[in-house]
Design a protein around this motif. Structure first.
Motif, PDB file in Angstrom:
ATOM      1  N   TYR A  12       0.805  -1.218   0.000  1.00 43.79           N
ATOM      2  CA  TYR A  12       0.000   0.000   0.000  1.00 43.79           C
ATOM      3  C   TYR A  12       0.844   1.277   0.000  1.00 43.79           C
ATOM      4  CZ  TYR A  12      -3.848  -3.174   0.812  1.00 43.79           C
ATOM      5  OH  TYR A  12      -4.756  -4.194   0.680  1.00 43.79           O
ATOM      6  N   GLY A  13       2.129   1.128  -0.224  1.00 49.58           N
ATOM      7  CA  GLY A  13       2.979   2.303  -0.351  1.00 49.58           C
ATOM      8  C   GLY A  13       3.060   3.144   0.900  1.00 49.58           C
ATOM      9  N   VAL A  14       3.053   2.479   2.061  1.00 44.57           N
ATOM     10  CA  VAL A  14       3.152   3.200   3.331  1.00 44.57           C
ATOM     11  C   VAL A  14       4.481   3.955   3.365  1.00 44.57           C
ATOM     12  CG1 VAL A  14       3.274   2.935   5.836  1.00 44.57           C
ATOM     13  CG2 VAL A  14       1.680   1.539   4.508  1.00 44.57           C
ATOM     14  N   LYS A  15       4.427   5.199   3.804  1.00 39.17           N
ATOM     15  CA  LYS A  15       5.600   6.068   3.703  1.00 39.17           C
ATOM     16  C   LYS A  15       6.709   5.675   4.675  1.00 39.17           C
ATOM     17  CE  LYS A  15       6.956  10.912   3.441  1.00 39.17           C
ATOM     18  NZ  LYS A  15       6.479  12.328   3.435  1.00 39.17           N
ATOM     19  N   TYR A  16       6.353   5.420   5.945  1.00 37.85           N
ATOM     20  CA  TYR A  16       7.350   5.136   6.980  1.00 37.85           C
ATOM     21  C   TYR A  16       7.183   3.718   7.511  1.00 37.85           C
ATOM     22  CZ  TYR A  16       7.608  10.284   7.379  1.00 37.85           C
ATOM     23  OH  TYR A  16       7.745  11.623   7.138  1.00 37.85           O
ATOM     24  N   ILE A  17       8.309   3.055   7.741  1.00 33.63           N
ATOM     25  CA  ILE A  17       8.323   1.734   8.365  1.00 33.63           C
ATOM     26  C   ILE A  17       9.375   1.724   9.462  1.00 33.63           C
ATOM     27  CG2 ILE A  17       8.682  -0.749   8.019  1.00 33.63           C
ATOM     28  CD1 ILE A  17       8.141  -0.260   5.010  1.00 33.63           C
TER      29      ILE A  17
END
Length: 375
Positions: free
Chosen positions: A263-268
């Motif tokens: 889902y293209g999450v910005k921060y991990i």
């Protein structure tokens, strides 16, 4: 460097590096002498975005540290018992020296009580219910190491966020007792003023029920907990700006990273735990066979290999990725933090080299399996 200056290191009272150059990591660095276990050392105190980082170093490393300061800062003040040395490094190095009447007082006591993002004594009733603080907001003794690692986790997140961020949707993957979830929510919402929404997922019915009750009682209105298998896809991931996981066990970490990628999450921000999958399968041949003869060595090698694969997968999907030991090994041996930020416009790369690695060493790795369909 100190050979060119006429002072003894035992005379040094304080060093201040300021006026940083554009590529300098920290806004300001101060160095002061400390004594640890009857040994004279120095402590470096670095400030970045109002966060403070401490690091001790041996007295014989002073020259190297000073040389690095000269590269990063245009002005360095060195105070000794009798003189102040002013190093101007913008262009050719210039050194000015002047006598001082009141040199900074030397205090060799090592300050063992670190100032955290959140501290003992902070008036946070929710932490009392969680068992972090006593009723008078003192830190519960048994929680000191946990409090240390969670504070450090939040400190790192805070340092990596884009400046002036106004809103964040966060998923805590495998939240457990949710110490991290509550501390992160409180800090971002009540301290930073960010419009934050956090959802925590876990399997334990009683824990989820208690966490929701505490969140409701103390008006943590945008903090919710859901009983769910972390391997089951949820709509929440689609709108997440950040996914965090602290000690999600074995392949649960892989599912967290997979949803972030999908889902293209910005921060991990992920601290893996119990990387058993590869350890139970791997077969090493030739010179590498020695890595599986001792159980402990095989276990640690497999864990490092698992996390190396995770980092490479994230990079292949356009994430700028790095790893750090976010706390000391004495706090927890599960201390490798994987940090990733999605790079806009960065193209994905093939993971064929990782698939070949599986073939060569006779194992299957869950994240590789999960992301294969995304290419």
């Amino acid at each position: 460097m100190t050979a060119d200056l006429d002072f003894d290191l035992l005379e040094v009272r304080k060093v201040v590096a300021s006026v940083k150059r554009p590529l300098a990591e920290f806004d300001k660095i101060t160095i002061q002498p400390v004594e640890i276990k009857n040994k004279r050392m120095f402590q470096k105190i670095a400030i970045k975005n109002n966060l403070v980082f401490h690091k001790n170093f041996d007295i014989n490393q002073f020259d190297n540290v000073l040389n690095n300061l000269i590269k990063d800062y245009e002005r360095i003040n060195i105070f000794t018992t009798s003189f102040e040395y002013i190093l101007l490094t913008n262009g050719d190095l210039k050194v000015k020296k002047k006598a001082v009447k009141n040199s900074p007082v030397i205090n060799l006591e090592h300050n063992k009580k670190k100032n955290y993002i959140l501290n003992e004594g902070d008036n946070i009733p929710a932490f009392v219910e969680l068992g972090i603080f006593t009723k008078d907001f003192k830190l519960v003794n048994q929680m000191s190491e946990k409090f240390k690692q969670i504070n450090r986790f939040v400190e790192i997140i805070d340092g990596k966020l884009d400046k002036n961020v106004k809103k964040l949707n966060i998923v805590d993957f495998g939240c457990g007792k949710s110490y991290l979830t509550f501390i992160l929510y409180h800090y971002l919402k009540n301290v930073c003023g960010i419009d934050v929404n956090i959802v925590g997922y876990d399997l334990k019915t009683d824990v989820i029920k208690k966490c929701n009750e505490i969140a409701k009682k103390y008006h943590y209105d945008n903090l919710h907990f859901v009983e769910a298998n972390v391997e089951t896809e949820k709509d929440t991931y689609k709108s997440a700006d950040m996914i965090i996981s602290l000690h999600a066990c074995d392949t649960a970490t892989d599912f967290a990273l997979y949803y972030a990628i999908k889902y293209g999450v910005k921060y991990i921000f992920s601290v893996p735990c119990c990387q058993r999958e590869i350890n139970s399968q791997i077969k090493l041949d030739g010179n590498l066979e020695i890595l599986q003869k001792e159980g402990l060595i095989k276990e640690r090698f497999s864990a490092l290999l698992t996390d190396a694969i995770r980092v490479e997968v994230l990079k292949s999907f356009g994430y700028n990725t790095s790893t750090i030991e976010f706390v000391g090994f004495d706090t927890t041996p599960k201390n490798i933090l994987i940090m990733a930020k999605r790079a806009v416009g960065k193209k994905t790369k093939s993971i064929e080299n990782l698939i070949q690695l599986e073939t060569n060493f006779h194992f299957k790795q869950k994240l590789i399996e999960l992301v294969t369909s995304l290419h």
